[in-house]
Write an enzyme that holds these catalytic residues in place. Sequence first.
Site, PDB file in Angstrom:
ATOM      1  N   TYR A   1       5.074  -8.461  -6.313  1.00  0.00           N
ATOM      2  CA  TYR A   1       3.977  -7.500  -6.605  1.00  0.00           C
ATOM      3  C   TYR A   1       4.162  -6.708  -7.207  1.00  0.00           C
ATOM      4  CZ  TYR A   1       1.697  -3.195  -4.636  1.00  0.00           C
ATOM      5  OH  TYR A   1       0.621  -1.865  -4.585  1.00  0.00           O
TER       6      TYR A   1
ATOM      7  N   LYS B   1       2.339  -5.145 -10.449  1.00  0.00           N
ATOM      8  CA  LYS B   1       2.050  -4.363 -10.996  1.00  0.00           C
ATOM      9  C   LYS B   1       2.803  -3.959 -11.832  1.00  0.00           C
ATOM     10  CE  LYS B   1      -0.817  -3.110  -7.748  1.00  0.00           C
ATOM     11  NZ  LYS B   1      -2.029  -2.528  -7.541  1.00  0.00           N
TER      12      LYS B   1
ATOM     13  N   SER C   1       0.297   0.908  -8.891  1.00  0.00           N
ATOM     14  CA  SER C   1       1.363   1.481  -8.254  1.00  0.00           C
ATOM     15  C   SER C   1       2.350   2.064  -8.523  1.00  0.00           C
ATOM     16  CB  SER C   1       2.145   0.324  -7.280  1.00  0.00           C
ATOM     17  OG  SER C   1       2.419   0.726  -6.386  1.00  0.00           O
TER      18      SER C   1
ATOM     19  N   ASP D   1     -15.205 -11.895  -5.033  1.00  0.00           N
ATOM     20  CA  ASP D   1     -13.475 -12.946  -5.206  1.00  0.00           C
ATOM     21  C   ASP D   1     -13.161 -12.992  -6.422  1.00  0.00           C
ATOM     22  OD1 ASP D   1     -10.698 -13.993  -4.637  1.00  0.00           O
ATOM     23  OD2 ASP D   1     -11.149 -15.337  -3.602  1.00  0.00           O
TER      24      ASP D   1
END
Length: 245
Positions: free
Chosen positions: A160, A164, A146, A64
């Site tokens: 998010y 990124k 991304s 993890d």
Amino acid sequence: MDRWVGKVAVVTGASSGIGAATVKALANAGMITIGLARRVERVDELKKELPVEAAGRLHAFRCDVTKEEDILAAFKHVEEKFGGVDVLVNNAGVARGKIGVLQADNTKTLREVIDTNLMGLALCSREAFQSMKRRFVDGHIVHINSILGHMVPDGKLNMYAASKYGVTALTETMRHELRLAGTKIKVTSISPGLVRTEIISDPSSVEGWPILEPEDISDAILYALGTPPRVQIHELTIKPVGELV
């Protein structure tokens, strides 16, 4: 890819999507491939999709990436069993689209995104670099970034895009650190548009949209790895034809 045959690759988030496509592609290309994932049984299942020889090169290890102790254990295992890391693909990532940055009681969700997408990537890169440096290996670190690491279309994905954007900055930071350390280790950011993976919680929400397949990104990883030692693919943006963003 000839230079990587028999070498060791580590891929995070290997149980599905881009990670699953990548471990299969690297094993098929002749690399000893270790897929790190929380759901290790799914990595083991991928062996059934490979020729026997390639399946023997694919190994799973539970990790993890939000937990430093898991990362340290994984890289220690790779060092002891396989000799060390030559290629690292930082693929593990999460998006949480239903909880805003300014929403009450959202700390756990925001930390999960940052710890997975940014801190996990940084810590895995650190451990891979230390392995490469100890063994004088001109390795390669690949970040699955991304297009949202370069632009923010709306506020629906909370942390998010910020995480990124951090990957974009870290790629450049690492490039400088690797250069200043006198190494020829490469670092590459690959920034896909929409990809058909489990990060899309509701597939019906993107029905009819232009979309990439995970194999499109694993192909790009092989391309970056296959460049001559003098060539560094620093940033590679991949969009489906007709993408809306």
